[in-house]
Design a protein around this motif. Structure first.
Motif, PDB file in Angstrom:
ATOM      1  N   ASN A 146      -5.138  -0.725   5.110  1.00  0.00           N
ATOM      2  CA  ASN A 146      -6.261  -2.069   6.410  1.00  0.00           C
ATOM      3  C   ASN A 146      -4.744  -2.288   7.621  1.00  0.00           C
ATOM      4  O   ASN A 146      -4.570  -3.546   6.834  1.00  0.00           O
ATOM      5  N   HIS A 147      -4.539  -1.773   8.442  1.00  0.00           N
ATOM      6  CA  HIS A 147      -3.364  -2.373   9.011  1.00  0.00           C
ATOM      7  C   HIS A 147      -3.269  -3.514   9.599  1.00  0.00           C
ATOM      8  O   HIS A 147      -2.169  -4.666   9.105  1.00  0.00           O
ATOM      9  N   ALA A 148      -4.403  -3.850  10.121  1.00  0.00           N
ATOM     10  CA  ALA A 148      -4.710  -5.650  10.219  1.00  0.00           C
ATOM     11  C   ALA A 148      -3.967  -6.424   8.930  1.00  0.00           C
ATOM     12  O   ALA A 148      -4.322  -7.409   9.262  1.00  0.00           O
ATOM     13  N   ASP A 149      -4.557  -5.934   8.083  1.00  0.00           N
ATOM     14  CA  ASP A 149      -4.462  -7.006   6.841  1.00  0.00           C
ATOM     15  C   ASP A 149      -2.910  -7.022   6.180  1.00  0.00           C
ATOM     16  O   ASP A 149      -2.470  -8.251   6.049  1.00  0.00           O
ATOM     17  N   GLY A 150      -1.726  -6.249   6.547  1.00  0.00           N
ATOM     18  CA  GLY A 150      -0.370  -6.505   6.805  1.00  0.00           C
ATOM     19  C   GLY A 150       0.367  -5.782   5.440  1.00  0.00           C
ATOM     20  O   GLY A 150       0.317  -6.865   4.569  1.00  0.00           O
ATOM     21  N   GLU A 151      -1.192  -4.966   4.812  1.00  0.00           N
ATOM     22  CA  GLU A 151      -0.556  -3.838   3.192  1.00  0.00           C
ATOM     23  C   GLU A 151       0.702  -3.744   3.249  1.00  0.00           C
ATOM     24  O   GLU A 151       1.288  -2.984   2.547  1.00  0.00           O
ATOM     25  N   ARG A 152       1.701  -3.138   4.327  1.00  0.00           N
ATOM     26  CA  ARG A 152       2.580  -3.187   4.828  1.00  0.00           C
ATOM     27  C   ARG A 152       3.925  -3.852   5.170  1.00  0.00           C
ATOM     28  O   ARG A 152       3.263  -4.747   5.854  1.00  0.00           O
ATOM     29  N   GLY A 170      -1.885   4.325   1.728  1.00  0.00           N
ATOM     30  CA  GLY A 170      -1.718   4.891   2.741  1.00  0.00           C
ATOM     31  C   GLY A 170      -2.509   4.086   3.510  1.00  0.00           C
ATOM     32  O   GLY A 170      -3.478   4.793   4.036  1.00  0.00           O
ATOM     33  N   THR A 207       1.824 -10.950   8.860  1.00  0.00           N
ATOM     34  CA  THR A 207       3.060 -10.086   9.522  1.00  0.00           C
ATOM     35  C   THR A 207       4.083 -10.852   7.948  1.00  0.00           C
ATOM     36  O   THR A 207       5.422 -10.280   8.213  1.00  0.00           O
ATOM     37  N   ASP A 224       0.543  -1.300   0.154  1.00  0.00           N
ATOM     38  CA  ASP A 224       0.154   0.232   0.226  1.00  0.00           C
ATOM     39  C   ASP A 224       0.257   1.341   0.140  1.00  0.00           C
ATOM     40  O   ASP A 224       1.600   1.436   1.558  1.00  0.00           O
TER      41      ASP A 224
END
Length: 344
Positions: A70-76, A67, A270, A64
């Motif tokens: 979705n943090h919980a999806d782990g796009e970064r 920005g 992760t 991503d």
């Protein structure tokens, strides 16, 4: 031996992306695969008639960049990935394509064997006695007896007139069975994202950063108030024909919206922090398989997963009315066939 399951139990479990694949875990009480195995003698590579696009070898920034993920999806974190060239279906596998497979191989999907699949509530118009439960946390998803790929809305429905729509109510295991028959494989998550971007580095969507409705609708997603009312601004209540809207820079149709698409990888939020750079294959173990692209039920107000980098996952035996797949091939497919068999 499979454990007995109370078909009238409403104890279906919902994933955090409940618009996309709410059936996470709704079959975990059953051990082993339900689908009929496809014997190697039924392998018919020439029967796969979906048009192909050649994706060139190259490097890209995966993840991503906007920005908005979705943090919980782990796009970064964002990370560089290098891929070899491969061929990919320009569309999702259609009902007509899947029907050829079933006719040729005699395969029965997991939805058919389990006896039910998940149908969005506005798409069900059958008898109340066929509702075997609702998804916990996502009550708009109904477990419908005898819903399957050939009967997407339940026992009294069919795919007549929907031959060019994406096949749905197919699990990851079902998609793998199709791949075994056709001499194909599911894309890795990295291959899927590279192809979806169509040569556009760091953009939100296959067409760039413009809004999905800028200058006319570009994808099949939800409009209106979810989950009660879809205003159908894009013209579709549920799935659209696979060649609707416009293809991306690689000639691929509907890489976002319409239906979620299965990938080969195990899902781990992760994983990007430890991903290899060259041709990443995903985690070696897991409980969920990756889904990409979002579906006709996604909307920015609650699920913005109709983006190039968006990720989700579901158990390999889950099936819903908005999950399908497309396939790929490459020079390394013999290796991939062996790896998939050993990790399934």
């Amino acid at each position: 031996m499979k454990k007995r399951v109370d078909r009238h139990s409403p104890a279906f479990n919902a994933h955090e992306c409940s618009c996309g694949n709410p059936g996470i875990g709704h079959r975990v009480l059953l051990e082993g695969r339900a689908g009929t195995k496809v014997a190697s003698s039924f392998c018919e590579p020439s029967a796969h008639a979906v048009e192909q696009a050649q994706i060139p070898a190259g490097n890209f920034l995966m993840g991503d960049a906007s920005g908005e993920g979705n943090h919980a999806d782990g796009e970064r974190p964002l990370h560089q990935v290098k891929l070899e060239a491969f061929h990919i279906d320009v569309t999702s596998v259609t009902n007509a394509d899947f029907a050829k497979f079933v006719t040729s191989s005699g395969y029965r999907t997991e939805a058919e064997t389990f006896g039910y699949s998940l149908v969005f509530h506005l798409e069900y118009h059958g008898p109340a006695r066929d509702v075997v439960g609702r998804a916990n946390g996502a009550p708009w998803w109904l477990g419908i007896r005898q819903a399957d790929w050939a009967h997407p809305g339940g026992r009294n429905t069919s795919i007549a007139g929907l031959e060019d729509h994406p096949v749905v109510h197919v699990s990851w295991n079902d998609a793998q069975a199709y791949c075994s028959w056709s001499g194909r494989r599911l894309p890795t998550e990295a291959e899927w994202e590279f192809a979806a971007r169509g040569g556009l580095e760091g953009r939100r969507y296959p067409w760039g950063d413009e809004a999905v409705d800028a200058g006319g609708w570009r994808a099949n997603i939800w409009q209106g108030r979810f989950p009660e009312r879809n205003t159908l601004d894009d013209g579709y209540q549920n799935t659209a024909p696979v060649r609707s809207f416009h293809p991306n820079g690689y000639g691929l149709w509907q890489m976002v919206g319409n239906v979620w698409e299965w990938c080969n990888d195990w899902f781990d939020p992760t994983y990007y922090s430890v991903s290899q750079t060259s041709s990443p294959e995903g985690p070696s173990v897991g409980t969920l398989r990756v889904l990409r692209g979002g579906s006709y039920l996604c909307h920015a107000s609650y699920c913005n997963r109709y983006r190039n980098s968006a990720r989700s996952g579901s158990t390999p035996d889950s099936s819903t009315g908005n999950c399908g797949f497309r396939t790929v091939s490459s020079t390394n497919d013999r290796f991939w066939a062996q790896r998939t068999r050993s990790s399934a």
